[in-house]
Every structure is written in C-alpha cells, then in structure tokens.
Design an enzyme around this catalytic site. Structure first.
Site, PDB file in Angstrom:
ATOM      1  N   ASP A  11      -8.267  -0.008   1.042  1.00  0.00           N
ATOM      2  CA  ASP A  11      -8.629   1.409   1.233  1.00  0.00           C
ATOM      3  C   ASP A  11      -8.639   2.207  -0.070  1.00  0.00           C
ATOM      4  OD1 ASP A  11      -8.415   0.630   3.883  1.00  0.00           O
ATOM      5  OD2 ASP A  11      -6.452   1.546   4.164  1.00  0.00           O
ATOM      6  N   ARG A  39      -9.267   3.439   6.607  1.00  0.00           N
ATOM      7  CA  ARG A  39      -8.349   4.363   7.286  1.00  0.00           C
ATOM      8  C   ARG A  39      -8.856   5.796   7.137  1.00  0.00           C
ATOM      9  NH1 ARG A  39      -2.053   3.880   6.549  1.00  0.00           N
ATOM     10  NH2 ARG A  39      -2.708   3.605   4.393  1.00  0.00           N
ATOM     11  N   GLY A  71       0.833  -1.199   0.000  1.00  0.00           N
ATOM     12  CA  GLY A  71       0.000   0.000   0.000  1.00  0.00           C
ATOM     13  C   GLY A  71       0.866   1.247   0.000  1.00  0.00           C
ATOM     14  N   HIS A 123     -12.127  -6.812   9.681  1.00  0.00           N
ATOM     15  CA  HIS A 123     -11.173  -7.520   8.819  1.00  0.00           C
ATOM     16  C   HIS A 123     -11.806  -8.514   7.852  1.00  0.00           C
ATOM     17  CE1 HIS A 123      -8.684  -5.710  11.895  1.00  0.00           C
ATOM     18  NE2 HIS A 123      -7.672  -5.813  11.060  1.00  0.00           N
ATOM     19  N   GLU A 149     -14.589   4.267   8.988  1.00  0.00           N
ATOM     20  CA  GLU A 149     -13.955   4.212  10.320  1.00  0.00           C
ATOM     21  C   GLU A 149     -13.143   5.460  10.679  1.00  0.00           C
ATOM     22  OE1 GLU A 149     -11.021   1.077  10.471  1.00  0.00           O
ATOM     23  OE2 GLU A 149      -9.922   1.872   8.746  1.00  0.00           O
TER      24      GLU A 149
END
Ligand code: F6P
Length: 352
Positions: free
Chosen positions: A141, A185, A115, A276, A236
C-alpha cells in the site's frame, strides 16, 4: 554472540524474504545470531514460543527462497496483542505475554519487518516491555510513515500495470470498458502509479473523492470523439457514491463502477478485482534491491547499538528515523505530487 529476534508482521508482500536474507547474511559475517519468530507476534503469543535460529529455518526452503514472494517466517495481520480476540469473541490485552516471550528468548533486540499498523503495535510493545526495536517498512500500500517507499510497493505496481496490459487487448477486441480494482486499503498509491504506467483513462482513489457525473461526462466525451474501449483503475478503499444508479453496497467497488459505466453510457463493462496477486508475486528487481539495502541497514544499526529506529528510504538512500520523531507528528504519506501533476497534464480523469 548477540541474539537478534526477527519477525515479519501484517499482510505479506513481495521482498520480505530478500530482507530476511540480507539480515541473515550480514549477521553471519558479524557474529550476530538471528532468531526467526514465526507468524509475527502470534509466534510470541504461542506456548511453546514459536522461534528458531534463522539459519535453521532457511534450510527448510529451496535455494531460491530469498527471491520468492511471501515470507518464510509466516505472518499475521490478526494478532494485535493489545486487543486480541479470543476464540470466545472476547477482546483481551495479551501484550504482557509477548513481552514475556521476548525476555525468555533472551534477545539483544528485535528487528520487525512490518507495515504502519504492525509498526505502531510493536513500538508500543517495545515501550511497555522496554526492549530494543528496529523497524523495516513493508507494504504494497506504501502507507508507512517516514519512508519514501516501502518494500513490496514497486512489485504491486508492476503486477497491476501488467494486468492493464493484459486487459487492453480484450477491451479493444470487444469495445468494452475494463475496470481494474487494485489494493491499497485507504490509499491510492498503487492505483495512481499503475494507472499512469498502464495507460488508463480514469484513475479513482480514496484521497480524491470523485464526482461521478464528471467521470461519466469525461467518458462520454471520449466516446463521442471516437474512442471505443476504455481502461479504468479504481482503488479498493474508495467511497463510490453515485445515487443516480443503484448498486449493492456489499459488492466490490470495481463491480459497482462497471455497473455505473454500463448503465450510464451503455458501454459494456467488466471488472477485474486484482486482489492478493499483488501481494504474492515474486519481488521485482527494485524491491529486491530495496529489501537488501533496508535489511542490511537494519543489521548495521543493530551492530552499532542504534536501536529505536525505523530504517527508511529517503532521497534515494537508506537512512533511519527514531520512533520518537516518527510518532511525534504522525502523518500518512500523501500521494506523489509529481505523479498527480503528470496524470492531470496527460488528461487522465481523476474524478474531479
Ligand atoms: O495492507 C495490505 C493489504 O493487502 C491491503 O492492500 C488490503 O486491503 C489488505 O491488506 C487485505 O488484507 P487480507 O489479506 O486480510 O485480505
């Protein structure tokens, strides 16, 4: 035979194994020898170095390993060698150990599937250690610069949309507000997509600071017009600020939103924190295809000696962008403008 190191770094996501499979298959057809490094950069910090021929590693897994979630190489989102936290809690620079390991493995270059955080670390390592690097973007993400989409994102949207499909009947049966908290995130890419696809009335994302009074009046209006059950999606990473109703700051934003809706409107509310499950799901067909294309393209670049690039999916095809260009003007990918417009056109409340 050229030895090429391969690792997966950062949080796992659906499609990593498919990318490894593509790397292995194209390599074997072209006299390249891929070496799998275990647990991301942690395998390079470990002594003895944790690395084995990739074709040997795959033998430890069943025949369908490439279509499963996770990564057969293992991964880590904790092993930043530039700022490594020792067991005693001291932060130390261990980058020289990683560079030393790459030299010892006698690699022509390294293909890293990671990432944005991992890519930044690996690029800096490649600069400091002067070793050739090719990156492949992955993360649920979808916040990797330079690419329209990263491996894993599409499956996460599918999982979250399925979750909304499962929440709708129970919301309707009990005339409740169901809140789905999704990962991402600091971004709302998953929330925006699954919220539209799953028929949510409200989608709250970090990129658009919500005005909670407006969210409350929006829901009140729906209720006054006869709506009895509600689906809300919240990312989140959002900063949920609504002083009118006190909520503990250490609980998930999903639970806080449920409390706000319940207290402000008297609608019974429940929160589901999807977590998850979005990461460990088997990759859907689109992610398998993306991983196959980007994994294979990375090997094509390595064979041509075109190191120093991130392979990307841009304008519906595979391409590459040099790390130099990528980091010259770093910009986080913004929310898809088309989806934002659609959400507004459909009357979905985005919190403003
Ligand atoms: O970056 C991927 C991601 O799954 C985020 O969406 C999430 O915030 C984070 O990783 C979770 O990390 P961990 O696995 O350490 O809990």
């Amino acid at each position: 035979m050229d030895k090429i190191g391969v690792l997966t770094s950062g949080g796992d996501c659906p499609g990593l194994n498919m990318a490894l499979d593509a790397i292995l298959r194209q390599s074997q057809l072209n006299n390249l020898f891929p070496v799998g490094i275990l647990q991301g950069t942690m395998g390079l910090l470990h002594r003895p170095i944790q690395a084995h021929p990739l074709h040997e590693i795959v033998k430890n897994f069943g025949p369908d390993w490439s279509h499963q979630g996770g990564t057969i190489l293992g991964s880590s989102n904790k092993g930043n060698p530039f700022a490594f936290t020792s067991p005693e809690g001291k932060v130390i620079d261990r980058s020289h150990e990683v560079i030393d390991a790459i030299r010892k493995l006698d690699l022509t270059g390294l293909i890293a599937i990671g990432g944005d955080g991992s890519m930044d670390i690996l690029y800096r390592l490649s600069q400091r250690g002067d070793f050739p690097l090719i990156g492949i973007p992955k993360t649920i993400d979808n916040d990797v610069m330079g690419t329209d989409i990263a491996i894993g994102h599409d499956t996460a949207i599918t999982v979250a949309t399925t979750a909304l499909d499962y929440l709708r009947p129970t919301a309707a049966s009990h005339q409740r507000a169901m809140i789905l908290e999704v990962m991402g995130r600091g971004t709302g890419h998953i929330a925006l997509s699954c919220g539209i696809a799953g028929g949510a009335q409200v989608i709250l994302m970090p990129e658009i600071q919500p005005n909670m009074s407006k969210v409350i009046s929006y829901l009140k209006n729906l209720r006054d017009n006869g709506q009895k059950s509600f689906l809300l999606v919240i990312a989140e990473g959002i900063n949920l600020d609504y002083p009118a109703i006190s909520t503990a700051s250490d609980i998930n934003v999903g639970h806080r939103l449920a409390k706000i809706v319940q207290q402000a409107l008297g609608i019974e509310s429940r929160a589901t924190i999807l977590g998850h499950i979005q990461r460990g799901a088997p990759p859907n067909a689109r992610d398998r295809l993306l991983a196959a294309v980007l994994g294979s393209h990375a090997v094509t670049l390595a064979r041509r000696g075109q190191w120093g690039h991130l392979v990307v999916w841009k304008n519906n095809r595979a391409g590459q962008i040099s790390f130099g260009d990528l980091y010259r003007d770093p910009k986080q990918p913004s929310l898809n403008a088309n989806l934002l417009t659609t959400a507004k056109e459909l009357g979905i409340c985005l919190g403003t």
